[in-house]
Design a protein around this motif. Structure first.
Motif, PDB file in Angstrom:
ATOM      1  N   HIS A   1       0.813  -1.213   0.000  1.00  0.00           N
ATOM      2  CA  HIS A   1       0.000   0.000   0.000  1.00  0.00           C
ATOM      3  C   HIS A   1       0.850   1.269   0.000  1.00  0.00           C
ATOM      4  CE1 HIS A   1      -3.989  -1.724   0.360  1.00  0.00           C
ATOM      5  NE2 HIS A   1      -3.513  -2.602   1.218  1.00  0.00           N
TER       6      HIS A   1
ATOM      7  N   LEU B   1       2.650   2.383   2.398  1.00  0.00           N
ATOM      8  CA  LEU B   1       2.849   3.007   3.711  1.00  0.00           C
ATOM      9  C   LEU B   1       4.271   2.762   4.207  1.00  0.00           C
ATOM     10  CD1 LEU B   1      -0.444   2.578   5.754  1.00  0.00           C
ATOM     11  CD2 LEU B   1       0.146   4.195   3.972  1.00  0.00           C
TER      12      LEU B   1
ATOM     13  N   ARG C   1       4.191   7.431   0.331  1.00  0.00           N
ATOM     14  CA  ARG C   1       2.723   7.499   0.360  1.00  0.00           C
ATOM     15  C   ARG C   1       2.195   7.757   1.784  1.00  0.00           C
ATOM     16  NH1 ARG C   1      -1.730   8.828  -2.048  1.00  0.00           N
ATOM     17  NH2 ARG C   1      -3.526   7.475  -1.741  1.00  0.00           N
TER      18      ARG C   1
ATOM     19  N   LEU D   1      -0.171  10.860   2.740  1.00  0.00           N
ATOM     20  CA  LEU D   1      -1.494  10.747   3.376  1.00  0.00           C
ATOM     21  C   LEU D   1      -1.550  11.542   4.674  1.00  0.00           C
ATOM     22  CD1 LEU D   1      -2.402   6.971   2.896  1.00  0.00           C
ATOM     23  CD2 LEU D   1      -3.300   8.956   1.658  1.00  0.00           C
TER      24      LEU D   1
ATOM     25  N   ARG E   1      -1.112  15.689   3.606  1.00  0.00           N
ATOM     26  CA  ARG E   1      -2.017  16.465   2.749  1.00  0.00           C
ATOM     27  C   ARG E   1      -3.269  16.914   3.488  1.00  0.00           C
ATOM     28  NH1 ARG E   1      -4.605  12.025  -1.476  1.00  0.00           N
ATOM     29  NH2 ARG E   1      -5.915  11.021   0.067  1.00  0.00           N
TER      30      ARG E   1
ATOM     31  N   VAL F   1      -5.961   1.721   5.216  1.00  0.00           N
ATOM     32  CA  VAL F   1      -5.517   2.588   4.126  1.00  0.00           C
ATOM     33  C   VAL F   1      -6.711   3.291   3.490  1.00  0.00           C
ATOM     34  CG1 VAL F   1      -4.426   2.631   1.846  1.00  0.00           C
ATOM     35  CG2 VAL F   1      -3.425   1.256   3.678  1.00  0.00           C
TER      36      VAL F   1
ATOM     37  N   LEU G   1      -7.657   6.153   5.702  1.00  0.00           N
ATOM     38  CA  LEU G   1      -6.693   7.262   5.641  1.00  0.00           C
ATOM     39  C   LEU G   1      -6.774   7.999   4.311  1.00  0.00           C
ATOM     40  CD1 LEU G   1      -3.572   5.565   7.298  1.00  0.00           C
ATOM     41  CD2 LEU G   1      -5.230   7.103   8.374  1.00  0.00           C
ATOM     42  N   GLU G   2      -7.023   7.254   3.231  1.00  0.00           N
ATOM     43  CA  GLU G   2      -7.077   7.859   1.903  1.00  0.00           C
ATOM     44  C   GLU G   2      -8.326   8.718   1.683  1.00  0.00           C
ATOM     45  OE1 GLU G   2      -4.397   4.985  -0.975  1.00  0.00           O
ATOM     46  OE2 GLU G   2      -6.539   4.543  -0.825  1.00  0.00           O
ATOM     47  N   ALA G   3      -9.293   8.571   2.578  1.00  0.00           N
ATOM     48  CA  ALA G   3     -10.539   9.335   2.423  1.00  0.00           C
ATOM     49  C   ALA G   3     -10.346  10.825   2.703  1.00  0.00           C
ATOM     50  CB  ALA G   3     -11.618   8.766   3.341  1.00  0.00           C
TER      51      ALA G   3
END
Lengths: 243, 243
Positions: A45, A47, A61, A65, A68, B6, B9-11
């Motif tokens: 993923h 991470l 990544r 995450l 941002r 993940v 977190l990506e949301a």
């Protein structure tokens, strides 16, 4: 399971950013097979990342995450132009810290090559009683946190670090009255920290703005500039939601 | 399970840094009950935070874990003094980007108040073909990545964005020969991006250094300064291990 992921992520720090899977398992306190499986998933993923020698590190990544939508991003963006100006005039180190649990967490730092010694790192922490930024944040923290820190232990870095509760209590009162703190040699004999509070629009203290400069009689001369910059940050800060 | 973490977190992103649990469940494509349980655990570890209205966001601890051992930290530290100097002279926006999957990921940005319009955000991304930093990185990327991008689609932001493969291929060759790229109005009619490669000690391109300035005939004048700063970064960069 979330617990295991956190233990893996917590195993990395500025001194050990790259680990073999077995070193990672030892640091995380997890069986090698579990760690290995978890690393595969986290690498998949992004991470975690893996180098050519199959050693593991935090992945780009993961940084993306976390950054941002970081709760500190608004504060940092508001502060950055002022940090740059401050740094251009004072040189050495300029840093911005927030209260995180019982420590000061540095969300930004600007350093000049050849600047005076400084223990701070970006995303690094220092104890509240020892650093100039920490004393600012502690002085404006809820009283139960103040009492918890006053109850000790208060670790000494030099013979100038505040290590007794009475002096600390008096210093915190002074900080609230004076609006700044000067820490000559508290963490390293050659360096002085000078800090002021940064307030948000409702006048709540949300950060500490600090310089780390040579420990001489010019250190205190940075206070007016620090205050002006903190006012500038306050004026350009948006609503911040902490926690 | 890692997959679910993940997805949660990506949301979060710069446009939606704060979400209710139900909005989070919808964005992550997970059942509400699963999301709710996962959020509780992640909040417990500080990877997520909760505000007074019980809305959820990325936690300060998450940012800390990702940043303190971030693979981009060494590059950023080496570059920061040069970014500051560049910003002091050019004003507007100065940014540092790295190649991440098929996009440019911006690891640092300095902006002046009142600067020209700019779509970049820290930890934000832009397509390789559209941005000046992206063209630098693409020009020095492995040929299979170049071919994949050339195969399209090449999204246009303005009528100046490079959207056909032949022009893009020619531009990449030019970038390698000239050592810089000038993108007048490629993303916004009023802004020009100018970028140069940043190399590590083995002369591999590890980042792009870019300015975003008003789209007029002074934009190209930044090239000599950008080149000098990129050389300075190269000289102070440590060994970097990517991925």
């Amino acid at each position: 399971m979330v617990d295991r992921v956190v233990r893996v992520l917590e195993a990395f720090d500025p001194d050990t950013p790259v680990l073999t899977v077995s070193a990672l398992a030892a640091r995380a306190g997890l069986p090698l097979s579990t760690t290995s499986r978890l690393v595969d998933q986290l690498v998949g993923h992004g991470l975690l990342g893996r180098d050519s020698a199959r050693r593991v590190r935090i992945g780009v990544r993961m940084w993306e995450l976390a950054s941002r939508a970081s709760p500190t991003l608004g504060l940092r963006s508001a502060a950055m132009p002022f940090l740059e100006d401050l740094h251009a005039v004072v040189g050495h180190h300029v840093q911005l810290g927030v209260l995180e649990q019982r420590e000061v967490l540095f969300v930004e730092r600007l350093s000049a090559p050849g600047a005076v010694i400084n223990l701070t790192q970006i995303a690094g922490r220092l104890p509240l009683h020892a650093s100039s930024g920490g004393l600012i944040l502690l002085a404006h923290a809820p009283s139960d946190l103040q009492e918890a820190v006053l109850a000790g232990p208060l670790r000494g870095y030099t013979d100038r670090t505040i290590t007794d509760a009475r002096t600390l209590r008096r210093t915190l009162a002074q900080v609230r009255t004076q609006g700044f703190v000067h820490c000559p040699g508290h963490i390293h004999p050659d360096a002085a920290g000078v800090a002021v509070p940064v307030r948000d629009r409702s006048d709540a203290v949300v950060a500490a703005l600090a310089v780390v400069v040579p420990n001489d009689d010019r250190a205190l001369g940075t206070v007016p500039l620090l205050r002006a910059m903190a006012r500038g940050i306050q004026a350009s800060i948006g609503p911040i939601e902490w926690n």
